[in-house]
Design an enzyme around this catalytic site. Structure first.
Site, mmCIF file in Angstrom:
data_model
loop_
_atom_site.group_PDB
_atom_site.id
_atom_site.type_symbol
_atom_site.label_atom_id
_atom_site.label_comp_id
_atom_site.label_asym_id
_atom_site.label_seq_id
_atom_site.Cartn_x
_atom_site.Cartn_y
_atom_site.Cartn_z
ATOM 1 N N VAL A 105 0.862 -1.233 -0.076
ATOM 2 C CA VAL A 105 -0.005 -0.058 0.157
ATOM 3 C C VAL A 105 0.835 1.073 0.107
ATOM 4 O O VAL A 105 2.097 1.036 0.566
ATOM 5 C CB VAL A 105 -1.110 0.104 1.217
ATOM 6 C CG1 VAL A 105 -2.050 -0.978 1.118
ATOM 7 C CG2 VAL A 105 -0.339 0.035 2.455
ATOM 8 N N GLY A 110 -0.405 1.055 -7.279
ATOM 9 C CA GLY A 110 -1.911 0.922 -7.687
ATOM 10 C C GLY A 110 -2.794 0.085 -6.607
ATOM 11 O O GLY A 110 -3.876 -0.465 -7.132
ATOM 12 N N SER A 111 -2.337 -0.040 -5.368
ATOM 13 C CA SER A 111 -3.056 -0.919 -4.532
ATOM 14 C C SER A 111 -4.285 -0.550 -4.371
ATOM 15 O O SER A 111 -5.378 -1.313 -4.394
ATOM 16 C CB SER A 111 -2.143 -1.052 -3.195
ATOM 17 O OG SER A 111 -2.642 0.006 -2.448
ATOM 18 N N ALA A 113 -6.543 1.292 -6.244
ATOM 19 C CA ALA A 113 -7.226 1.070 -7.505
ATOM 20 C C ALA A 113 -7.457 -0.448 -7.844
ATOM 21 O O ALA A 113 -8.653 -0.617 -8.291
ATOM 22 C CB ALA A 113 -6.444 1.832 -8.658
ATOM 23 N N ASP A 155 -4.311 5.511 -12.701
ATOM 24 C CA ASP A 155 -4.193 4.275 -12.155
ATOM 25 C C ASP A 155 -5.548 3.482 -12.113
ATOM 26 O O ASP A 155 -5.306 2.174 -12.651
ATOM 27 C CB ASP A 155 -4.461 4.579 -10.586
ATOM 28 C CG ASP A 155 -2.810 4.694 -10.065
ATOM 29 O OD1 ASP A 155 -1.925 5.206 -10.859
ATOM 30 O OD2 ASP A 155 -2.443 4.655 -8.844
#
Ligand code: PMV
Length: 317
Positions: A105, A110-111, A113, A155
């Site tokens: 994260v 892009g965690s 999204a 993202d």
């Protein structure tokens, strides 16, 4: 039970300038993914189990601006069916939502999204309410606003379509062709850095001297355009220098950090063809373009230069 998965992503070129309408290039990273399972439960209510962030809670106990609560709420609003929610999800039949993500994260991969996209798709399939990519993307963008403040939308777009994307804010989705595969080493500083802050700081700089920063954004946009052409032509060896130029401009924008700069230098010393920070910056990840045979050496040197971990990934046509 229904499940859905969404990949992580890296931005190859153009972060930050993309918020100001310049093009940026992003690609999905399949080794990183968020997976969501939705199953019926004998317990009433909507339960969320996200062990990676130590969360096990009933939806209604979360604040309404919690990104997971917001995805679910906005999903039902889009279906414009509060009744549907009450009877199917909050009433006699409970639901358990399990979220597992291998994407670190707050590190530019892009965690947020990816979790949104996987969650929207898993819910839509569990409830037999099919959604188009455009709908998934638009909904995930709404959640990005909670994560990021004023996101460009890059993202959620690259993650929804899971294809290389030449992204210009507000314009129709444009994917691009990868002429020949190339190898990237991702180095993680281990520092989590909220994108919102870096984006906000760039805005302060821009407000104070628009003429200066518009020129910087123009240069970054030109770099992204050139890089796209070279990648499409299979001339990936020629994008290393463009990465170095883009990194220097991001340093000027103050969004790099000593840790990112150290990893970028280490990668270049180890034989990378080019390297830059990727994403919001100030921490998070950097990327290095390598010849496949030097990938392991670059990865090793990044770790010696205190990268918390590294990922070797290849970008395919
Ligand atoms: O989510 P990140 O950290 O990869 O950053 C996204 C890229 C930015 O250009 C910094 C912000 C945006 O919304 O485009």
């Amino acid at each position: 039970m229904t499940s859905a998965s969404a990949p992580g992503k890296i931005i190859l070129f153009g972060e930050h300038a993309v918020v100001y309408g310049r093009p940026a290039l992003a690609v999905p990273v399949a080794q990183l993914h968020a997976d969501v399972e939705v199953s019926d439960s004998s317990k009433d209510g909507i339960w969320i189990d996200a062990p990676d962030i130590n969360l096990h809670a009933e939806l209604k106990s979360l604040p309404s601006n919690h990104p997971l609560a917001a995805v679910i709420d906005k999903f039902f609003t889009l279906l414009s069916s509060p009744h549907f929610r009450k009877t199917k999800m909050g009433g006699q039949r409970g639901v358990e939502i399990k979220i597992i993500s291998t994407i670190p994260v707050a590190s530019g991969l892009g965690s947020g999204a990816a979790v949104s996209v996987a969650l929207i798709r898993a819910l839509s399939s569990h409830l037999s309410r099919p959604m188009t990519n455009e709908q998934v993307n638009a909904l995930a963008y709404e959640i990005e606003k909670i994560h990021h403040g004023t996101p460009s939308g890059i993202d959620n777009t690259v993650i929804t379509y899971a294809k290389p994307v030449f992204f210009v804010k507000g314009q129709p989705i444009e994917t691009f062709r990868v002429g020949k595969p190339f190898t990237i080493v991702i180095g993680n500083t281990g520092i989590s850095a909220p994108t919102k802050e870096a984006v906000g700081d760039v805005r302060v700089l821009w407000e104070a001297d628009k003429a200066r920063w518009e020129k910087v954004f123009d240069k970054i946009g030109e770099i992204a355009e050139k890089a796209k052409e070279r990648i499409e032509n299979g001339e990936w060896e020629l994008i290393g220098d463009l990465m170095n130029q883009n990194h220097a401009l991001l340093q000027e924008m103050t969004v790099s950090s000593p840790e990112l700069d150290r990893l970028v230098s280490a990668a270049l010393k180890a034989g990378a063809l080019g390297a830059k920070m990727s994403g919001g910056g100030r921490g998070g990840n950097m990327i290095a373009l390598v010849r496949p045979e030097t990938a392991e050496a670059v990865s090793r040197l990044l770790k010696e230069a205190s990268a918390k971990n590294t990922i070797i990934t290849s970008i395919h046509p």
